[in-house]
Design an enzyme around this catalytic site. Structure first.
Site, PDB file in Angstrom:
ATOM      1  N   SER A  43       1.099  -1.423  -0.284  1.00  0.00           N
ATOM      2  CA  SER A  43       0.227   0.530   0.537  1.00  0.00           C
ATOM      3  C   SER A  43       1.157   1.477   0.026  1.00  0.00           C
ATOM      4  O   SER A  43       0.245   2.106  -0.664  1.00  0.00           O
ATOM      5  CB  SER A  43      -1.367   0.026   1.394  1.00  0.00           C
ATOM      6  OG  SER A  43       0.048  -0.185   2.860  1.00  0.00           O
ATOM      7  N   GLY A  81      -1.465  -4.333   1.530  1.00  0.00           N
ATOM      8  CA  GLY A  81      -1.948  -5.708   1.905  1.00  0.00           C
ATOM      9  C   GLY A  81      -0.958  -6.189   2.066  1.00  0.00           C
ATOM     10  O   GLY A  81      -0.978  -7.323   2.082  1.00  0.00           O
ATOM     11  N   ASN A 110       4.193  -4.595   5.829  1.00  0.00           N
ATOM     12  CA  ASN A 110       3.139  -6.004   6.043  1.00  0.00           C
ATOM     13  C   ASN A 110       3.975  -6.751   7.383  1.00  0.00           C
ATOM     14  O   ASN A 110       3.393  -7.158   7.963  1.00  0.00           O
ATOM     15  CB  ASN A 110       2.126  -6.291   5.248  1.00  0.00           C
ATOM     16  CG  ASN A 110       1.716  -5.140   4.599  1.00  0.00           C
ATOM     17  OD1 ASN A 110       0.999  -3.937   5.724  1.00  0.00           O
ATOM     18  ND2 ASN A 110       0.787  -5.545   3.281  1.00  0.00           N
ATOM     19  N   ASP A 191      -3.285   7.739   9.773  1.00  0.00           N
ATOM     20  CA  ASP A 191      -3.394   6.210  10.713  1.00  0.00           C
ATOM     21  C   ASP A 191      -1.745   6.064  10.721  1.00  0.00           C
ATOM     22  O   ASP A 191      -1.440   5.726  11.786  1.00  0.00           O
ATOM     23  CB  ASP A 191      -3.829   5.438   8.980  1.00  0.00           C
ATOM     24  CG  ASP A 191      -2.699   5.970   7.572  1.00  0.00           C
ATOM     25  OD1 ASP A 191      -1.616   6.301   7.583  1.00  0.00           O
ATOM     26  OD2 ASP A 191      -2.461   4.979   7.026  1.00  0.00           O
ATOM     27  N   HIS A 194       0.857   5.630   6.076  1.00  0.00           N
ATOM     28  CA  HIS A 194       0.798   5.968   4.953  1.00  0.00           C
ATOM     29  C   HIS A 194       0.830   7.354   4.396  1.00  0.00           C
ATOM     30  O   HIS A 194       0.720   8.013   5.086  1.00  0.00           O
ATOM     31  CB  HIS A 194      -0.269   5.128   4.237  1.00  0.00           C
ATOM     32  CG  HIS A 194      -0.355   4.074   4.549  1.00  0.00           C
ATOM     33  ND1 HIS A 194      -1.264   3.582   5.613  1.00  0.00           N
ATOM     34  CD2 HIS A 194      -0.729   3.067   3.348  1.00  0.00           C
ATOM     35  CE1 HIS A 194      -1.524   2.471   5.503  1.00  0.00           C
ATOM     36  NE2 HIS A 194      -1.012   2.416   3.898  1.00  0.00           N
TER      37      HIS A 194
END
Length: 228
Positions: A43, A81, A110, A191, A194
Site C-alpha cells: 500500500s 496489504g 506488512n 493513520d 501511509h
C-alpha cells in the site's frame, strides 16, 4: 488485479526538446521501444488514501517525464496489504504480468507489522530478486525499517535484510522507502503509516535518481542488443 499504467507520449514541449539537445538528456539515447518500469509493492506504493493522480506511480511517472525520460511505461503492480509471500505467490502464478526492464521492489512493511520472522522475509525477497536477476531486470530495492518497539534483536535482524540482499544481487538500494516522511505529521496520513500526497512527492524526489540510473543502464543494454 488492477494495474495502473502511465505512458509518456513521444512529444514534449519545445523547451524540453531544446534542453535535451543541449544537455544530452538521457531520453535522447533511449531505445525505440518503450522501457517498462514495474513497481512491485504494497500500500505504500499504491495510491491508497491520496487523491487520484498523486500516488507513487503517477507521481514517479511525472518526475521521469520532467527529467526527460519520455520513452518509459510505468506499471504499478503493487497491491495493498501484500506481504513478501503474497507478492511471491503472484509472481509465481502469473510471471509474464510482472516482466520489466527495471523493477522497484517495495515490500516487507506488512511482514514487519505482523512480526514475521526476518528469515522468512529475507527468503521471500531473495526468491523475488533471484527471478528478476535471472531475467536481466535492473532492480531498485525500496527498503523498510522495523519499529523500535519490536525489540533490539528483531530490529537488527530485520533491518539487515535489505542491504544484504542488495549486495548479494547487485541491486540499487534506497534504504528506507519512507525516509524523510515517516514521523513527520505534515507528510503522513492520519493513520501515521501511509504518506499523503506531499509525502509521496518526497519519496519520489528521493528515489528518482536511483530509478533513472537504472533506466539509463537498461536503455544501454537494450541498444547493445538491438545493434547485434
Amino acid at each position: 488485479m488492477a494495474r495502473q499504467i502511465f505512458r509518456f507520449g513521444a512529444a514534449l514541449g519545445a523547451a524540453i526538446a531544446l534542453s535535451a539537445s543541449i544537455h544530452g538528456s538521457p531520453a535522447r539515447s533511449q531505445p525505440s521501444a518503450p522501457l517498462k518500469l514495474l513497481i512491485l509493492g504494497d500500500s505504500l506504493s499504491t495510491s491508497l488514501g491520496v487523491p487520484e493522480g498523486y500516488g507513487f506511480g503517477p507521481a514517479l511517472a511525472a518526475r521521469l517525464r520532467a527529467d526527460g525520460y519520455r520513452n518509459v511505461e510505468v506499471f504499478n503492480g503493487s497491491m495493498a496489504g501484500d506481504t513478501t509471500a503474497d507478492a511471491a505467490t503472484r509472481l509465481a502464478s502469473t510471471p509474464q504480468q510482472y516482466d520489466a526492464d527495471v523493477v522497484i521492489v517495495e515490500l516487507g512493511g506488512n511482514d514487519m507489522l505482523t512480526q514475521t520472522e526476518p528469515a522468512v522475509v529475507a527468503r521471500n525477497l531473495d526468491w523475488i530478486l533471484d527471478g528478476y536477476k535471472k531475467r536481466g531486470t535492473r532492480i531498485v530495492i525500496g527498503g523498510m525499517l522495523s519499529k523500535p518497539e519490536l525489540g533490539f534483536v528483531y530490529n537488527v535482524t530485520f533491518d539487515q535484510i535489505y542491504p544484504k540482499l542488495a549486495a548479494r544481487w547487485g541491486a540499487s538500494l534506497y534504504p528506507f522507502f519512507l525516509a524523510g516522511v515517516f514521523g513527520h505529521p505534515a507528510l503522513m496520513q492520519d493513520d501515521h503509516i501511509h504518506p499523503n500526497a506531499a509525502g509521496v512527492a518526497r519519496i519520489v524526489a528521493g528515489i528518482a535518481p536511483l530509478v533513472e540510473r537504472n533506466l539509463d543502464a537498461a536503455a544501454g543494454r537494450r541498444r547493445v542488443a538491438e545493434a547485434r
